[in-house]
Design a protein around this motif. Structure first.
Motif, PDB file in Angstrom:
ATOM      1  N   THR A  33      70.770  11.730 -16.152  1.00 44.51           N
ATOM      2  CA  THR A  33      69.847  11.341 -15.085  1.00 44.51           C
ATOM      3  C   THR A  33      69.664  12.464 -14.071  1.00 44.51           C
ATOM      4  N   LEU A  34      70.769  13.109 -13.707  1.00 43.61           N
ATOM      5  CA  LEU A  34      70.692  14.217 -12.756  1.00 43.61           C
ATOM      6  C   LEU A  34      69.920  15.399 -13.337  1.00 43.61           C
ATOM      7  N   ILE A  35      70.206  15.742 -14.593  1.00 47.81           N
ATOM      8  CA  ILE A  35      69.551  16.901 -15.206  1.00 47.81           C
ATOM      9  C   ILE A  35      68.044  16.659 -15.369  1.00 47.81           C
ATOM     10  N   PHE A  36      67.685  15.496 -15.927  1.00 48.78           N
ATOM     11  CA  PHE A  36      66.264  15.206 -16.116  1.00 48.78           C
ATOM     12  C   PHE A  36      65.543  15.051 -14.774  1.00 48.78           C
ATOM     13  N   GLY A  37      66.269  14.551 -13.774  1.00 48.37           N
ATOM     14  CA  GLY A  37      65.666  14.446 -12.449  1.00 48.37           C
ATOM     15  C   GLY A  37      65.381  15.804 -11.834  1.00 48.37           C
ATOM     16  N   ILE A  38      66.286  16.773 -12.062  1.00 47.64           N
ATOM     17  CA  ILE A  38      66.057  18.128 -11.548  1.00 47.64           C
ATOM     18  C   ILE A  38      64.858  18.767 -12.237  1.00 47.64           C
ATOM     19  N   PHE A  39      64.714  18.509 -13.538  1.00 46.03           N
ATOM     20  CA  PHE A  39      63.575  19.058 -14.257  1.00 46.03           C
ATOM     21  C   PHE A  39      62.242  18.506 -13.756  1.00 46.03           C
ATOM     22  N   LYS A  40      62.282  17.316 -13.142  1.00 47.40           N
ATOM     23  CA  LYS A  40      61.052  16.748 -12.594  1.00 47.40           C
ATOM     24  C   LYS A  40      60.675  17.384 -11.249  1.00 47.40           C
ATOM     25  N   LEU A  41      61.606  18.089 -10.631  1.00 49.62           N
ATOM     26  CA  LEU A  41      61.360  18.699  -9.331  1.00 49.62           C
ATOM     27  C   LEU A  41      60.658  20.051  -9.499  1.00 49.62           C
ATOM     28  N   ASP A  42      60.478  20.724  -8.387  1.00 49.46           N
ATOM     29  CA  ASP A  42      59.802  22.020  -8.406  1.00 49.46           C
ATOM     30  C   ASP A  42      60.599  23.035  -9.222  1.00 49.46           C
ATOM     31  N   LYS A  43      59.899  23.937  -9.892  1.00 48.77           N
ATOM     32  CA  LYS A  43      60.540  24.915 -10.770  1.00 48.77           C
ATOM     33  C   LYS A  43      61.416  25.904 -10.017  1.00 48.77           C
ATOM     34  N   SER A  44      61.208  26.038  -8.737  1.00 43.79           N
ATOM     35  CA  SER A  44      62.043  26.958  -7.971  1.00 43.79           C
ATOM     36  C   SER A  44      63.490  26.488  -7.881  1.00 43.79           C
ATOM     37  N   ILE A  45      63.725  25.198  -8.131  1.00 44.14           N
ATOM     38  CA  ILE A  45      65.088  24.652  -8.061  1.00 44.14           C
ATOM     39  C   ILE A  45      65.812  24.812  -9.392  1.00 44.14           C
ATOM     40  N   HIS A  46      65.090  24.979 -10.489  1.00 46.66           N
ATOM     41  CA  HIS A  46      65.686  25.008 -11.819  1.00 46.66           C
ATOM     42  C   HIS A  46      66.739  26.101 -11.993  1.00 46.66           C
ATOM     43  N   PRO A  47      66.556  27.324 -11.482  1.00 53.60           N
ATOM     44  CA  PRO A  47      67.609  28.342 -11.671  1.00 53.60           C
ATOM     45  C   PRO A  47      68.944  27.993 -11.037  1.00 53.60           C
ATOM     46  N   PHE A  48      68.951  27.066 -10.103  1.00 56.43           N
ATOM     47  CA  PHE A  48      70.196  26.674  -9.431  1.00 56.43           C
ATOM     48  C   PHE A  48      70.879  25.498 -10.130  1.00 56.43           C
ATOM     49  N   LEU A  49      70.393  25.147 -11.332  1.00 54.20           N
ATOM     50  CA  LEU A  49      70.964  24.003 -12.056  1.00 54.20           C
ATOM     51  C   LEU A  49      72.462  24.155 -12.312  1.00 54.20           C
ATOM     52  N   PRO A  50      72.984  25.325 -12.738  1.00 59.63           N
ATOM     53  CA  PRO A  50      74.442  25.434 -12.945  1.00 59.63           C
ATOM     54  C   PRO A  50      75.254  25.128 -11.694  1.00 59.63           C
ATOM     55  N   PHE A  51      74.796  25.606 -10.549  1.00 61.75           N
ATOM     56  CA  PHE A  51      75.539  25.363  -9.311  1.00 61.75           C
ATOM     57  C   PHE A  51      75.444  23.894  -8.886  1.00 61.75           C
ATOM     58  N   ILE A  52      74.300  23.278  -9.151  1.00 57.16           N
ATOM     59  CA  ILE A  52      74.152  21.851  -8.853  1.00 57.16           C
ATOM     60  C   ILE A  52      75.088  21.033  -9.732  1.00 57.16           C
ATOM     61  N   MET A  53      75.197  21.428 -11.015  1.00 60.90           N
ATOM     62  CA  MET A  53      76.082  20.707 -11.927  1.00 60.90           C
ATOM     63  C   MET A  53      77.549  20.910 -11.557  1.00 60.90           C
ATOM     64  N   MET A  54      77.895  22.108 -11.061  1.00 62.40           N
ATOM     65  CA  MET A  54      79.261  22.325 -10.578  1.00 62.40           C
ATOM     66  C   MET A  54      79.575  21.403  -9.411  1.00 62.40           C
ATOM     67  N   ALA A  55      78.649  21.325  -8.472  1.00 62.10           N
ATOM     68  CA  ALA A  55      78.858  20.457  -7.317  1.00 62.10           C
ATOM     69  C   ALA A  55      78.939  18.989  -7.744  1.00 62.10           C
ATOM     70  N   TYR A  56      78.096  18.622  -8.704  1.00 63.20           N
ATOM     71  CA  TYR A  56      78.126  17.241  -9.208  1.00 63.20           C
ATOM     72  C   TYR A  56      79.464  16.936  -9.882  1.00 63.20           C
ATOM     73  N   ALA A  57      79.971  17.883 -10.700  1.00 64.79           N
ATOM     74  CA  ALA A  57      81.251  17.677 -11.376  1.00 64.79           C
ATOM     75  C   ALA A  57      82.394  17.554 -10.365  1.00 64.79           C
ATOM     76  N   LEU A  58      82.360  18.383  -9.335  1.00 69.65           N
ATOM     77  CA  LEU A  58      83.390  18.285  -8.295  1.00 69.65           C
ATOM     78  C   LEU A  58      83.309  16.950  -7.559  1.00 69.65           C
ATOM     79  N   ALA A  59      82.089  16.502  -7.266  1.00 66.58           N
ATOM     80  CA  ALA A  59      81.929  15.214  -6.591  1.00 66.58           C
ATOM     81  C   ALA A  59      82.437  14.072  -7.462  1.00 66.58           C
ATOM     82  N   LEU A  60      82.134  14.138  -8.764  1.00 61.37           N
ATOM     83  CA  LEU A  60      82.608  13.108  -9.680  1.00 61.37           C
ATOM     84  C   LEU A  60      84.126  13.132  -9.788  1.00 61.37           C
TER      85      LEU A  60
END
Length: 387
Positions: A167-194
């Motif tokens: 859900t998080l990954i597909f939701g990021i893909f729906k956002l602006d393309k400028s956010i896509h390169p930061f996907l690894p860092f977003i996933m790191m933060a998500y994993a830490l939060a989980l």
């Protein structure tokens, strides 16, 4: 929320503990049978083969019910077949509820209906929404966590983690393309939060039946955190999903950061696993370290594969021999001695073999010869010359 009787769940946990104690030799078979007869437990199977066979039987039962309703209503529905798939999901949820109320817990039959209901629901939502990934993943996230809270199946905890991540990954893909390169860092933060949310929930847990699911979620978060920053995963997904062009001689942005992350995280996992004596984290650290070596080997071939395997095997053998020598005499903490709560048949067979071999060795017996030498009385001439 839990559909099972609390006392029966507690008795099942007590029976599992008694079985572990019996296998470890702390209690004998008679005491274990006494505990078994005294406790009223749920219908479950610890044997994975038996549970798999019942799962296959449950799949046949579930598909037979769905096929019957499909044949009975095929002409009436005409082209609106997506409603039929929704009905299949309802059949799965109803079957899971009936089996749970009949005290089936981790039996195999209930697994088939629980997993089948989630699968058919995902197919039905996909048909109704023309394959909208965000909607499918979000709905599965909600149904998976609800199913786990009610039925306590670890498969639903795994599905919840995967669906929430999707859900998080597909939701990021729906956002602006400028956010896509930061996907690894977003996933790191998500994993830490989980990870920290599940760890906090374990510490403040009021209902002990959810302990295994929260612990499982914590380990899934650790695995996800490693793969979020692994160089191979980041680079290949950047090419496949983000369409990033990595020319020959160039590299992805923050490449050195991901290189360091690929090896620092497994080393940290191994350190904390030994510090906290966490066996599962130790396995995760070892496997992630192996994948880190494969990551570098995937892009850089320093030496032939047979030479690398030989050197790596020799190094691992030396480390294992050194660790055994250091830990074999320790009785507390990290030790090489056999765990009483694990199967040690190989050590037992070796001990029996050594005992039998030692028992077959007899001390040397010195017997005196009946022949008296020196006088020549029996078997030859002696100094006196008589025979």
């Amino acid at each position: 929320m839990i559909v099972y009787d609390k006392i029966a769940l507690q008795n099942s946990e007590l029976l599992n503990e008694a079985q572990s104690l019996q296998k470890a030799g702390f209690i004998d078979r008679v005491q274990y049978n006494t505990v078994t007869k005294a406790l009223v437990t749920l219908k479950t199977h610890d044997n994975l083969l038996v549970r798999a066979l019942f799962f296959i039987l449950g799949v046949f039962l579930y598909s037979s019910i769905c096929s019957f309703f499909a044949l009975a209503s095929l002409e009436a529905l005409d082209t609106n077949y997506e409603y039929l798939v929704f009905f299949f999901a309802i059949v799965g949820f109803a079957g899971a509820e009936i089996l749970a109320r009949s005290k089936f817990y981790g039996h195999g039959l209930d697994d088939a209906f629980i997993l089948g209901s989630q699968l058919t629901l995902a197919i039905a939502v996909g048909i109704a929404t023309d394959g909208n990934e965000v909607v499918i993943a979000a709905l599965l996230t909600a149904t998976a966590i609800s199913s786990y809270l009610r039925y306590l199946h670890l498969s639903m905890a795994l599905l919840f983690c995967l669906a929430l991540t999707a859900t998080l990954i597909f939701g990021i893909f729906k956002l602006d393309k400028s956010i896509h390169p930061f996907l690894p860092f977003i996933m790191m933060a998500y994993a830490l939060a989980l990870y920290f949310s599940s760890k906090t929930a374990v510490q403040k847990l009021a209902i002990p039946f959810y302990y295994n699911g929260l612990l499982f979620t914590k380990y899934i978060a650790q695995i996800l955190f490693y793969f979020s920053g692994n160089y191979l995963v980041v680079r290949e997904l950047s090419i496949e999903l983000l369409g990033q062009d990595v020319a020959t001689g160039s590299d992805i942005p923050f490449a050195y950061l991901f290189y360091a992350f690929t090896f620092i995280v497994p080393a940290g996992y191994l350190y904390f696993a030994l510090l906290k004596k966490d066996r599962i984290l130790l396995y995760i650290g070892l496997l992630s370290l192996c994948f880190s070596v494969y990551t570098i080997r995937f892009y850089y071939s320093v030496m032939p594969i047979e030479v690398a395997l030989t050197i790596g095997g020799a190094v691992l053998f030396a480390i294992a021999l050194w660790a055994i020598k250091i830990l074999k005499e320790k009785e507390t903490g990290i030790t090489f001695q056999a765990d009483r709560f694990t199967e040690t048949n190989s050590f037992l067979k070796a001990e029996i073999l050594l005992a039998s071999q030692m028992g077959g060795l007899k001390p040397e017996i010195i017997t005196e010869s009946p022949m008296e030498f020196g006088g020549g009385d029996f078997s030859g001439g002696g100094s006196q010359g008589s025979f």
